[in-house]
Write an enzyme that holds these catalytic residues in place. Structure first.
Site, PDB file in Angstrom:
ATOM      1  N   LEU A  37       0.866  -1.180   0.000  1.00 11.92           N
ATOM      2  CA  LEU A  37       0.000   0.000   0.000  1.00 11.92           C
ATOM      3  C   LEU A  37       0.901   1.229   0.000  1.00 11.92           C
ATOM      4  O   LEU A  37       1.835   1.311   0.803  1.00 11.92           O
ATOM      5  CB  LEU A  37      -0.892   0.029   1.244  1.00 11.92           C
ATOM      6  N   ASP A  38       0.644   2.180  -0.882  1.00 16.68           N
ATOM      7  CA  ASP A  38       1.470   3.383  -0.883  1.00 16.68           C
ATOM      8  C   ASP A  38       1.075   4.266   0.303  1.00 16.68           C
ATOM      9  O   ASP A  38       0.081   4.002   0.981  1.00 16.68           O
ATOM     10  CB  ASP A  38       1.387   4.116  -2.222  1.00 16.68           C
ATOM     11  N   PRO A  39       1.855   5.293   0.618  1.00 16.61           N
ATOM     12  CA  PRO A  39       1.601   6.078   1.837  1.00 16.61           C
ATOM     13  C   PRO A  39       0.202   6.682   1.935  1.00 16.61           C
ATOM     14  O   PRO A  39      -0.336   6.805   3.040  1.00 16.61           O
ATOM     15  CB  PRO A  39       2.677   7.171   1.769  1.00 16.61           C
TER      16      PRO A  39
END
Length: 272
Positions: A37-39
């Site tokens: 999951l990206d930030p």
């Protein structure tokens, strides 16, 4: 310590940074995760410790379900609530029109992954390059939308729940959806609520054999597994080619059958 569970990654942390906090929490350096999951995104992240870090490729991790909020009328370089370049006050849409587009965007969809994504480019996350202003050429991909429903619409915010295949990008879905409306749109929130059968439950340790995408096989002489001895196809209950797991009281092994030959892929993995 062997352990696998669904963690909840908060917004604002990379998956790697979040994993570092879990390593400290559980005092175990041998850890890994699956399904980056990206930030910007939050939600379910599959985390494993010990020998279970070798099991990710055998897990059933699809379909994936997300809750997303689309902010209609907004142009953002990153297709989220960062890097916003323009906000327009647009007219409210009729709910049936929105539902019609939702219905049209089912099945296989072709798209180009966003610059601000967790996709790797020569070992570096695309979003890390995008933050530095480095443009990259991402190849067109396909994703499958299994289901999508409108949860609520409070203009200009449209809340949806969407179930997709592995490798799908909800940012790209948002971009394509907006294009069909003839507007810009971006995500103001994104949460993964389910990955395969994995859902968040306070980091409760899971029985991994219920989550691996393999059929069981059986052998009469379980001592062979305990000792890592060579196994012959004739000793197994099922002889068809493919990957299987075999379990004993305390351990399990993963084997592969190919051309009447049995090969250990993982042996004597301790149950948690």
């Amino acid at each position: 310590m062997n352990k696998i569970f669904a963690a909840f990654k908060p917004r604002g942390l990379s998956s790697n940074a979040f994993l570092s906090t879990l390593k400290k929490k559980y005092k175990n350096k041998k850890a890994g995760y699956s399904g980056t999951l990206d930030p910007f995104a939050k939600g379910v992240l599959i985390v494993a410790f010990g020998q279970y870090t070798k099991l990710f490729r055998f897990l059933k991790k699809t379909p994936k379900t997300y809750k997303a909020t689309l902010w209609l009328g907004v142009y953002s370089l990153s297709l989220d609530d960062q890097n916003i370049k323009e906000i327009k006050n647009i007219k409210e849409f009729d709910l049936p029109n929105l539902q019609q587009i939702i219905d049209q965007m089912q099945g296989i969809i072709s798209y180009t992954p966003p610059q601000f994504s967790a996709k790797r480019i020569n070992g570096t996350r695309a979003y890390e390059l995008a933050k530095k202003g480095i443009e990259v050429n991402l190849k067109p991909c396909q994703m499958e939308v299994f289901d999508c429903k409108i949860l609520s619409y409070n203009h200009p915010f449209l809340n949806i729940e969407i179930t997709v295949s592995e490798g799908a990008y909800i940012r790209s879905y948002c971009e394509l959806f907006a294009r069909k409306l003839g507007i810009n749109a971006t995500l103001s929130s994104l949460e993964r609520i389910k990955e395969g059968k994995f859902v968040y439950n306070n980091e409760k340790s899971l029985n991994v054999l219920k989550y691996i995408n393999l059929k069981p096989n059986f052998i009469k002489d379980l001592n062979k597994l305990e000792n890592g001895a060579k196994i012959f196809v004739e000793e197994l209950e099922f002889h068809d080619k493919g990957d299987y797991y075999i379990e004993t009281e305390k351990y399990f092994s993963i084997i592969n059958i190919k051309e009447n030959t049995v090969k250990y892929l993982l042996n004597k993995v301790e149950k948690c």
